[in-house]
Enzyme design. Sequence first.
Site, PDB file in Angstrom:
ATOM      1  N   LYS A 150     -27.009  48.519  47.074  1.00  0.00           N
ATOM      2  CA  LYS A 150     -25.661  47.995  47.306  1.00  0.00           C
ATOM      3  C   LYS A 150     -24.710  49.105  47.712  1.00  0.00           C
ATOM      4  O   LYS A 150     -23.648  48.847  48.232  1.00  0.00           O
ATOM      5  CB  LYS A 150     -25.117  47.363  46.016  1.00  0.00           C
ATOM      6  CG  LYS A 150     -26.108  46.470  45.315  1.00  0.00           C
ATOM      7  CD  LYS A 150     -25.669  46.074  43.900  1.00  0.00           C
ATOM      8  CE  LYS A 150     -26.852  45.540  43.112  1.00  0.00           C
ATOM      9  NZ  LYS A 150     -26.553  44.973  41.832  1.00  0.00           N
TER      10      LYS A 150
ATOM     11  N   LYS B 128     -34.468  53.470  49.590  1.00  0.00           N
ATOM     12  CA  LYS B 128     -34.396  52.102  49.058  1.00  0.00           C
ATOM     13  C   LYS B 128     -33.146  51.394  49.579  1.00  0.00           C
ATOM     14  O   LYS B 128     -32.099  52.022  49.710  1.00  0.00           O
ATOM     15  CB  LYS B 128     -34.314  52.225  47.523  1.00  0.00           C
ATOM     16  CG  LYS B 128     -34.687  50.998  46.762  1.00  0.00           C
ATOM     17  CD  LYS B 128     -34.496  51.217  45.275  1.00  0.00           C
ATOM     18  CE  LYS B 128     -33.034  51.441  44.926  1.00  0.00           C
ATOM     19  NZ  LYS B 128     -32.714  51.404  43.509  1.00  0.00           N
TER      20      LYS B 128
ATOM     21  N   LYS C 225     -28.794  59.225  40.170  1.00  0.00           N
ATOM     22  CA  LYS C 225     -27.400  58.776  40.252  1.00  0.00           C
ATOM     23  C   LYS C 225     -26.429  59.887  39.911  1.00  0.00           C
ATOM     24  O   LYS C 225     -25.377  60.005  40.525  1.00  0.00           O
ATOM     25  CB  LYS C 225     -27.172  57.607  39.281  1.00  0.00           C
ATOM     26  CG  LYS C 225     -27.707  56.302  39.809  1.00  0.00           C
ATOM     27  CD  LYS C 225     -27.157  55.140  39.013  1.00  0.00           C
ATOM     28  CE  LYS C 225     -27.657  53.830  39.552  1.00  0.00           C
ATOM     29  NZ  LYS C 225     -27.292  52.695  38.736  1.00  0.00           N
TER      30      LYS C 225
HETATM   31  P1  TYM Z   1     -30.169  46.279  39.406  1.00  0.00           P
HETATM   32  O1  TYM Z   1     -28.971  45.474  39.141  1.00  0.00           O
HETATM   33  O2  TYM Z   1     -30.007  47.612  40.072  1.00  0.00           O
HETATM   34  O3  TYM Z   1     -31.192  45.452  40.279  1.00  0.00           O
HETATM   35  C1  TYM Z   1     -31.558  44.135  39.890  1.00  0.00           C
HETATM   36  C2  TYM Z   1     -33.000  43.856  40.271  1.00  0.00           C
HETATM   37  O4  TYM Z   1     -33.186  43.997  41.687  1.00  0.00           O
HETATM   38  C3  TYM Z   1     -34.270  44.891  41.931  1.00  0.00           C
HETATM   39  N1  TYM Z   1     -33.988  45.638  43.156  1.00  0.00           N
HETATM   40  C4  TYM Z   1     -34.853  45.766  44.165  1.00  0.00           C
HETATM   41  N2  TYM Z   1     -36.102  45.276  44.332  1.00  0.00           N
HETATM   42  C5  TYM Z   1     -36.723  45.577  45.483  1.00  0.00           C
HETATM   43  N3  TYM Z   1     -36.160  46.344  46.468  1.00  0.00           N
HETATM   44  C6  TYM Z   1     -34.934  46.862  46.336  1.00  0.00           C
HETATM   45  N4  TYM Z   1     -34.388  47.599  47.305  1.00  0.00           N
HETATM   46  C7  TYM Z   1     -34.208  46.577  45.143  1.00  0.00           C
HETATM   47  N5  TYM Z   1     -32.982  46.900  44.675  1.00  0.00           N
HETATM   48  C8  TYM Z   1     -32.855  46.326  43.462  1.00  0.00           C
HETATM   49  C9  TYM Z   1     -34.291  45.812  40.725  1.00  0.00           C
HETATM   50  O5  TYM Z   1     -35.558  46.426  40.567  1.00  0.00           O
HETATM   51  C10 TYM Z   1     -33.983  44.835  39.604  1.00  0.00           C
HETATM   52  O6  TYM Z   1     -35.148  44.135  39.205  1.00  0.00           O
HETATM   53  N6  TYM Z   1     -31.236  48.116  34.901  1.00  0.00           N
HETATM   54  C11 TYM Z   1     -31.360  46.978  35.768  1.00  0.00           C
HETATM   55  C12 TYM Z   1     -30.758  45.709  35.199  1.00  0.00           C
HETATM   56  C13 TYM Z   1     -31.206  45.364  33.821  1.00  0.00           C
HETATM   57  C14 TYM Z   1     -32.444  44.767  33.461  1.00  0.00           C
HETATM   58  C15 TYM Z   1     -32.383  44.577  32.033  1.00  0.00           C
HETATM   59  C16 TYM Z   1     -33.566  44.388  34.176  1.00  0.00           C
HETATM   60  C17 TYM Z   1     -30.486  45.525  32.682  1.00  0.00           C
HETATM   61  N7  TYM Z   1     -31.191  45.039  31.604  1.00  0.00           N
HETATM   62  C18 TYM Z   1     -33.443  44.033  31.351  1.00  0.00           C
HETATM   63  C19 TYM Z   1     -34.627  43.822  33.471  1.00  0.00           C
HETATM   64  C20 TYM Z   1     -34.559  43.652  32.071  1.00  0.00           C
HETATM   65  C21 TYM Z   1     -30.664  47.283  37.071  1.00  0.00           C
HETATM   66  O7  TYM Z   1     -29.813  48.128  37.143  1.00  0.00           O
HETATM   67  O8  TYM Z   1     -31.038  46.457  38.071  1.00  0.00           O
END
Ligand code: TYM
Length: 338
Positions: free
Chosen positions: A203, A200, A117
């Site tokens: 968003k 990947k 990032k």
């Molecule tokens: P975030 O908001 O980027 O994404 C949320 C969830 O969606 C999954 N994901 C995907 N899975 C498959 N293919 C994709 N292209 C794809 N894009 C996103 C992510 O793996 C995630 O599971 N840091 C985390 C949020 C977070 C969190 C936590 C997760 C904060 N605290 C505690 C678990 C436990 C994040 O930025 O996810």
Amino acid sequence: MTNTAFTPRVFSGIKPSGGLQLGNYLGAIKRFVGMQGEMETIYCVVDMHAITVWQDPAELANATREVAAGYLAAGLDPTKSILFNQSQVAAHAELGWIFNCVARVGWMNRMTQFKDKAGDNAEKHSLGLYAYPALMAADILLYHATHVPVGEDQKQHVELTRDIAKKFNHDYKVDFFPETAPVIDGPATRVMNLRDGTKKMSKSGESDMERINMTDDADKIAKKFKKAKSDAEPLPETVEGLADRPEARNLIDIYAALNDVTPADVVAEYAGAQWGKFKPALADLAVAKLAPISGEMARLMSDPAEIDRILADGSARAREIAQPILHKTYDIVGMLRS
Ligand code: TYM
């Protein structure tokens, strides 16, 4: 230490930034809903993580409700799971600070997501973006969560959570935090970009055609799948035939995840078919599965007060679990609570 002393409990979260896309649904939300009833489930809209990069305040509030609506529209039942937004439970920030003091700078420097990032411009990014995996560890360990369903991209952060738990337990000579396991299963833990199967789906990609947004209507969903990049070969006879065919692999994985079957099942059904046959079938399937969810999201978003009520109730229930764990942590660390 073993985890047998800890009640099985699921925690996971999604950032309210930029709207939900198909990867969030297949890699996260759909799997979260599937875990309801198996054990206690706690799901969060992690608004404090979202502001590690700039968020317009009015849009942040709206995006927070929209992620909550996505969870609910996909089948999350707020009587079976706790659904809340992170900033309503202050203990996340408090435990996050303790973990900032447990995690080592060397550990944070190894986090590939920060490197991706921040790129070459790391110095201009917020300190929060760098420290955010320690807050994520706090999100999880504040509930003594044992299982964390996530997509592939979050695996390293869950591993860091284990390192933080181990170091805390070791330094303070306690068995207080569990060693959490990431749960990364099924065909869609890494949904790829529809225009480039080596990237990947996210968003923040450049073109809207690379991703399916959970708010896309039926026409858009169908158009995006019909225009998705594929390759010149017909569908293979076996899944092994998908090696080195990233776009083909991705479209088959998406089909499998939407239809609750394995990629091998999809390949068996469409062996030798041309993309001209498979892509319209995928588009129809996606519309059938996703349009009801986007319709329900729109309905829920028309009544924000109801979403706010569900999040307030979930936050109160989350605080009940979190507060004693935070207080015990303070006692272990030696923070005076008079
Ligand atoms: P975030 O908001 O980027 O994404 C949320 C969830 O969606 C999954 N994901 C995907 N899975 C498959 N293919 C994709 N292209 C794809 N894009 C996103 C992510 O793996 C995630 O599971 N840091 C985390 C949020 C977070 C969190 C936590 C997760 C904060 N605290 C505690 C678990 C436990 C994040 O930025 O996810």
